[in-house]
Design a protein around this motif. Sequence first.
Motif, mmCIF file in Angstrom:
data_model
loop_
_atom_site.group_PDB
_atom_site.id
_atom_site.type_symbol
_atom_site.label_atom_id
_atom_site.label_comp_id
_atom_site.label_asym_id
_atom_site.label_seq_id
_atom_site.Cartn_x
_atom_site.Cartn_y
_atom_site.Cartn_z
ATOM 1 N N GLY A 129 -36.488 -41.086 21.382
ATOM 2 C CA GLY A 129 -37.387 -40.519 22.292
ATOM 3 C C GLY A 129 -36.714 -40.344 23.874
ATOM 4 N N GLN A 130 -35.422 -40.529 24.046
ATOM 5 C CA GLN A 130 -34.823 -40.227 25.380
ATOM 6 C C GLN A 130 -34.322 -38.858 25.352
ATOM 7 O OE1 GLN A 130 -31.510 -42.757 25.131
ATOM 8 N NE2 GLN A 130 -32.716 -44.748 25.140
ATOM 9 N N LEU A 131 -34.323 -38.321 26.798
ATOM 10 C CA LEU A 131 -33.747 -36.922 26.752
ATOM 11 C C LEU A 131 -32.338 -36.875 26.466
ATOM 12 C CD1 LEU A 131 -35.532 -36.216 30.183
ATOM 13 C CD2 LEU A 131 -36.220 -35.536 27.917
ATOM 14 N N SER A 132 -32.223 -35.753 25.982
ATOM 15 C CA SER A 132 -30.664 -35.490 25.573
ATOM 16 C C SER A 132 -29.793 -35.446 26.710
ATOM 17 C CB SER A 132 -30.588 -34.019 24.834
ATOM 18 O OG SER A 132 -29.245 -33.569 24.936
ATOM 19 N N ARG A 133 -28.509 -35.803 26.477
ATOM 20 C CA ARG A 133 -27.535 -35.906 27.736
ATOM 21 C C ARG A 133 -27.357 -34.239 28.437
ATOM 22 N NH1 ARG A 133 -24.523 -37.130 23.446
ATOM 23 N NH2 ARG A 133 -23.178 -35.173 22.815
ATOM 24 N N HIS A 134 -27.714 -33.275 27.579
ATOM 25 C CA HIS A 134 -27.831 -31.942 28.150
ATOM 26 C C HIS A 134 -29.192 -31.512 28.550
ATOM 27 C CE1 HIS A 134 -27.213 -31.304 23.820
ATOM 28 N NE2 HIS A 134 -28.330 -30.361 24.040
ATOM 29 N N CYS A 135 -30.108 -32.450 28.489
ATOM 30 C CA CYS A 135 -31.455 -31.897 28.813
ATOM 31 C C CYS A 135 -31.926 -33.086 29.849
ATOM 32 C CB CYS A 135 -32.266 -32.044 27.591
ATOM 33 S SG CYS A 135 -33.729 -31.344 27.800
ATOM 34 N N ARG A 136 -31.434 -32.768 30.919
ATOM 35 C CA ARG A 136 -32.050 -33.482 32.245
ATOM 36 C C ARG A 136 -32.701 -32.725 33.171
ATOM 37 N NH1 ARG A 136 -31.618 -38.351 29.940
ATOM 38 N NH2 ARG A 136 -29.360 -38.920 29.156
ATOM 39 N N LYS A 137 -33.725 -32.006 32.807
ATOM 40 C CA LYS A 137 -34.765 -31.118 33.639
ATOM 41 C C LYS A 137 -35.525 -31.982 34.176
ATOM 42 C CE LYS A 137 -32.314 -27.534 32.534
ATOM 43 N NZ LYS A 137 -31.556 -26.590 33.608
ATOM 44 N N PRO A 138 -36.290 -31.557 35.503
ATOM 45 C CA PRO A 138 -37.180 -32.394 36.146
ATOM 46 C C PRO A 138 -38.626 -32.320 35.362
ATOM 47 C CG PRO A 138 -36.539 -30.629 37.341
ATOM 48 C CD PRO A 138 -35.769 -30.391 36.136
ATOM 49 N N SER A 139 -39.045 -31.042 34.832
ATOM 50 C CA SER A 139 -40.366 -31.289 34.273
ATOM 51 C C SER A 139 -40.240 -31.153 32.614
ATOM 52 C CB SER A 139 -40.852 -29.961 34.692
ATOM 53 O OG SER A 139 -40.532 -28.787 34.341
ATOM 54 N N ALA A 140 -41.377 -31.452 32.145
ATOM 55 C CA ALA A 140 -41.406 -31.409 30.699
ATOM 56 C C ALA A 140 -41.341 -29.811 30.035
ATOM 57 C CB ALA A 140 -42.602 -31.982 30.152
ATOM 58 N N LYS A 141 -42.049 -28.770 30.982
ATOM 59 C CA LYS A 141 -41.985 -27.628 30.572
ATOM 60 C C LYS A 141 -40.510 -26.798 30.610
ATOM 61 C CE LYS A 141 -44.241 -23.282 31.433
ATOM 62 N NZ LYS A 141 -45.381 -22.397 32.017
ATOM 63 N N SER A 142 -39.957 -27.197 31.615
ATOM 64 C CA SER A 142 -38.418 -26.785 31.685
ATOM 65 C C SER A 142 -37.664 -27.236 30.547
ATOM 66 C CB SER A 142 -37.970 -26.581 33.040
ATOM 67 O OG SER A 142 -38.008 -27.909 33.660
ATOM 68 N N CYS A 143 -37.915 -28.569 30.300
ATOM 69 C CA CYS A 143 -36.930 -29.532 29.597
ATOM 70 C C CYS A 143 -37.278 -28.735 27.852
ATOM 71 C CB CYS A 143 -37.545 -30.805 29.558
ATOM 72 S SG CYS A 143 -36.642 -31.775 28.376
ATOM 73 N N ASN A 144 -38.492 -28.578 27.583
ATOM 74 C CA ASN A 144 -38.796 -27.884 26.287
ATOM 75 C C ASN A 144 -38.160 -26.784 26.267
ATOM 76 O OD1 ASN A 144 -40.192 -30.231 25.636
ATOM 77 N ND2 ASN A 144 -42.141 -29.440 26.007
ATOM 78 N N ARG A 145 -38.100 -25.901 27.121
ATOM 79 C CA ARG A 145 -37.406 -24.529 27.312
ATOM 80 C C ARG A 145 -35.861 -24.670 26.953
ATOM 81 N NH1 ARG A 145 -39.429 -22.634 31.300
ATOM 82 N NH2 ARG A 145 -37.534 -22.957 32.882
ATOM 83 N N HIS A 146 -35.561 -25.747 27.804
ATOM 84 C CA HIS A 146 -33.943 -26.157 27.787
ATOM 85 C C HIS A 146 -33.681 -26.748 26.166
ATOM 86 C CE1 HIS A 146 -30.147 -27.024 29.306
ATOM 87 N NE2 HIS A 146 -30.252 -28.234 28.870
ATOM 88 N N CYS A 147 -34.549 -27.509 25.661
ATOM 89 C CA CYS A 147 -33.948 -27.864 24.422
ATOM 90 C C CYS A 147 -34.330 -26.881 23.496
ATOM 91 C CB CYS A 147 -35.075 -29.073 24.071
ATOM 92 S SG CYS A 147 -34.895 -30.312 24.772
ATOM 93 N N ARG A 148 -34.964 -25.967 23.473
ATOM 94 C CA ARG A 148 -35.163 -24.770 22.459
ATOM 95 C C ARG A 148 -33.794 -23.899 22.517
ATOM 96 N NH1 ARG A 148 -40.459 -24.748 23.487
ATOM 97 N NH2 ARG A 148 -40.496 -23.409 25.253
ATOM 98 N N GLU A 149 -33.339 -23.820 23.682
ATOM 99 C CA GLU A 149 -32.305 -23.258 23.883
ATOM 100 C C GLU A 149 -31.102 -23.619 23.235
ATOM 101 O OE1 GLU A 149 -31.913 -22.321 28.315
ATOM 102 O OE2 GLU A 149 -33.654 -20.993 28.201
ATOM 103 N N HIS A 150 -30.934 -25.024 23.330
ATOM 104 C CA HIS A 150 -29.921 -25.878 22.897
ATOM 105 C C HIS A 150 -30.177 -26.560 21.491
ATOM 106 C CE1 HIS A 150 -28.806 -25.281 26.934
ATOM 107 N NE2 HIS A 150 -27.378 -25.155 26.518
ATOM 108 N N ARG A 151 -30.806 -25.928 20.474
ATOM 109 C CA ARG A 151 -31.080 -26.458 19.451
ATOM 110 C C ARG A 151 -29.772 -27.017 18.355
ATOM 111 N NH1 ARG A 151 -36.200 -23.816 16.803
ATOM 112 N NH2 ARG A 151 -36.402 -25.464 15.582
ATOM 113 N N LEU A 152 -28.869 -26.924 18.984
ATOM 114 C CA LEU A 152 -27.582 -27.676 18.293
ATOM 115 C C LEU A 152 -27.255 -26.851 17.024
ATOM 116 C CD1 LEU A 152 -28.421 -31.595 18.572
ATOM 117 C CD2 LEU A 152 -26.976 -29.954 20.343
ATOM 118 N N ARG A 153 -27.192 -25.525 17.051
ATOM 119 C CA ARG A 153 -26.944 -24.707 15.998
ATOM 120 C C ARG A 153 -25.582 -24.262 15.890
ATOM 121 N NH1 ARG A 153 -31.360 -23.783 12.490
ATOM 122 N NH2 ARG A 153 -33.152 -23.809 13.570
#
Length: 154
Positions: A129-153
């Motif tokens: 449940g911890q944020l990814s090390r490359h996902c330290r955005k301040p808001s949940a909305k921007s964090c979710n967008r950031h995570c979708r961009e870095h889906r580790l593909r």
Amino acid sequence: MISISLMFDILGATRHNVLPMAYALDAIAERMFERHIAMDDINMCEVCRCVSERLYYKITPCSVDSEIRRMAIDCSDKIVKEGWTEKYFGKQLSDPGKPREIIISLATLAYFDKPFYQMVQEHGEYFTGQLSRHCRKPSAKSCNRHCREHRLRK
């Protein structure tokens, strides 16, 4: 990998309806990897309610739970029987575990296109449940967008 494709990849042509399981994999992956809910905190009742609302036919969440568990066991049996545990789970297993563990493993594979145990070793923070090390955005909305961009593909 798309959840429905994953189900057919494991089970082949089947008479079972794979939609409840595929929708459950999507719902669990969304909760764990976009909302950052810990693996142990995933509420299966909530997932089953979400799946029952998404299906085109009327079914109770309790029935969805039964279908999902049955399908998880079918998938597990087929994976073990065919010797595919390393491909689908990331290591050799004789018993992949309870239906909940199987579902979480398959949700991980469907979301990242990498097996569960490989992802736990490489990115364990996703499962706690911890944020990814490359996902330290301040808001949940921007964090979710950031995570979708870095889906580790990779």
